[in-house]
Design a protein around this motif. Structure first.
Motif, PDB file in Angstrom:
ATOM      1  N   SER A  28       0.871  -1.176   0.000  1.00 53.58           N
ATOM      2  CA  SER A  28       0.000   0.000   0.000  1.00 53.58           C
ATOM      3  C   SER A  28       0.908   1.226   0.000  1.00 53.58           C
ATOM      4  O   SER A  28       1.904   1.262   0.749  1.00 53.58           O
ATOM      5  CB  SER A  28      -0.894   0.019   1.241  1.00 53.58           C
ATOM      6  OG  SER A  28      -1.704  -1.132   1.313  1.00 53.58           O
ATOM      7  N   VAL A  79      -2.286   0.114  -4.405  1.00 49.49           N
ATOM      8  CA  VAL A  79      -3.090  -0.672  -3.475  1.00 49.49           C
ATOM      9  C   VAL A  79      -2.813  -2.154  -3.700  1.00 49.49           C
ATOM     10  O   VAL A  79      -2.497  -2.567  -4.819  1.00 49.49           O
ATOM     11  CB  VAL A  79      -4.605  -0.410  -3.657  1.00 49.49           C
ATOM     12  CG1 VAL A  79      -4.982   0.972  -3.188  1.00 49.49           C
ATOM     13  CG2 VAL A  79      -5.022  -0.609  -5.111  1.00 49.49           C
ATOM     14  N   GLU A 126      -7.829   2.692  -0.359  1.00 53.92           N
ATOM     15  CA  GLU A 126      -6.766   2.092   0.446  1.00 53.92           C
ATOM     16  C   GLU A 126      -7.359   1.350   1.642  1.00 53.92           C
ATOM     17  O   GLU A 126      -6.944   0.235   1.973  1.00 53.92           O
ATOM     18  CB  GLU A 126      -5.796   3.177   0.937  1.00 53.92           C
ATOM     19  CG  GLU A 126      -4.955   3.816  -0.151  1.00 53.92           C
ATOM     20  CD  GLU A 126      -3.793   2.958  -0.611  1.00 53.92           C
ATOM     21  OE1 GLU A 126      -3.578   1.866  -0.039  1.00 53.92           O
ATOM     22  OE2 GLU A 126      -3.095   3.386  -1.549  1.00 53.92           O
TER      23      GLU A 126
END
Length: 391
Positions: A270, A291, A340
């Protein structure tokens, strides 16, 4: 060379932005460091949110997608041998997703750009972005063996995590947020019809598994593996055996096997770079955020970024107001952080950490039980999966 918008990168973000600007009557030039064949064949995402599907149709790039893409109205969650289907339209008021590979999106947009749009230069490597704090930014690049300069009013960096655009944001103005996961995905392409007509997300004590597809005759499947795994260390039959273990159900569901044509390992991370704008430089897609693929958000976030930029530039041209350009970063980041969050939640709910304790295993199962046992929790998952609003 001179244009209104200089676009670095001919992935789906850069190509779609060029298309949106062309339809709005705004000039652009796209610079892509790789050749056309590479762009059209690199394997990436395959799930398009409802909003992405709508944007491609409105841009005139949806004809082949609608003909060859696979609309999916749900996914299946699988854990402890049980199966639970999440009904997207029933939970979201009609939204669905489309299985249509990023490679095909790029092919469609490249064909349109070369036929109708502005210059699209392959094997044109951007070297540096200069002057973004003034009103005449420049992109220095090499093309056909010589160095050249593209002068423009705005630069949009769609050149991915390793590109040069983000380097034009001063370090003292940048903030980076990231997390690296201790596992990756061993992904395969196989010449065999999918074993299920929708995606299957399986949580297993041995690790996560995902059943996906590229077409009615080509399956795409993934296994959670330790970080740094070499794909070639796994034999074909070993992969199929492990997939069977992780997808096993109480009702005797069967996994179809076939020839594996490609295998690779995708790392999981991430990442968010703030801000997404500096002066006349705007970052989009992987240049600004990454992501983990569990949430199927990467390509769709990039689409949201370029739609936001195109709308802002049209607003400036039509009304003289720079408000949407000035709020570009904040607008995009609201959507980015929700994606996210969703991707992190999906990843941590379905993947077993290498050092997971029995307590953590029980929490994972409790989270899954909550999703399948609560319409509110199930709706939240369906809303996130089919996509957050583009406006």
């Amino acid at each position: 060379m001179r244009t209104t918008v200089g676009i670095i990168g001919a992935g789906p973000a850069g190509l779609l932005l060029a298309r949106l600007l062309h339809n709005a009557g705004i000039e652009s030039v796209v610079l892509e460091s790789r050749d056309r064949a590479y762009v059209e064949h690199r394997q990436r995402a395959g799930i398009l949110e409802q909003g992405t599907v709508d944007v491609l149709r409105a841009a005139g790039a949806g004809e082949r997608m609608d003909r060859e893409g696979l609309r999916h109205d749900g996914i299946e969650l699988r854990f402890q041998g049980r199966r639970h289907r999440v009904d997207f339209p029933g939970l979201t008021g009609g939204s669905s997703v489309m299985v249509y590979a990023q490679t095909e999106v790029c092919k469609d947009l490249i064909a349109l750009q070369l036929k109708e749009g502005g210059p699209l230069l392959f094997e044109a490597e951007a070297l540096e972005v200069e002057g973004v704090e003034g009103d005449r930014p420049r992109i220095r690049f090499t093309y056909e063996g010589r160095e050249d300069v593209l002068e423009c009013d705005y630069v949009v960096g769609c050149d991915g995590f390793w590109g040069v655009a983000r380097n034009a944001v001063p370090a003292d103005l940048s903030r980076v947020f990231e997390r690296t996961y201790p596992f990756g995905w061993l992904g395969i392409l196989a010449d065999v019809p999918p074993s299920h007509d929708e995606l299957v997300y399986a949580r297993h004590d041995r690790g996560f598994a995902l059943l996906s597809m590229r077409s009615p005759t080509v399956s795409r499947l993934y296994l959670q593996v330790p970080e740094g795994t070499d794909a070639e260390a796994w034999g074909d039959e070993e992969i199929w055996d492990e997939l069977e273990r992780r997808f096993e159900t109480e009702d005797g569901w069967q996994l179809r096997r076939g020839p594996i044509t490609a295998k690779s390992v995708t790392p999981m991370r991430s990442y968010v770079h703030e801000p997404m704008r500096h002066g006349r430089l705007f970052l989009a897609g992987d240049a600004a955020h990454i992501v983990p693929p569990t949430g199927a958000k990467g390509l769709n976030l990039a689409v949201g970024d370029v739609v936001t930029f195109a709308r802002a530039l049209v607003r400036l041209r039509d009304t003289g107001s720079a408000e949407l350009l000035d709020t570009y970063s904040a607008t995009c980041l609201r959507r980015v952080w929700q994606a996210e969050r969703f991707s992190y939640d999906m990843t941590t709910m379905l993947h077993r950490a290498p050092e997971a304790t029995p307590f953590e295993d029980r929490l994972q199962l409790a989270r899954l039980e909550r999703v399948v046992g609560s319409r509110a929790a199930e709706t939240d998952l369906a809303d996130g999966y089919t996509g957050f609003p583009l406006d």
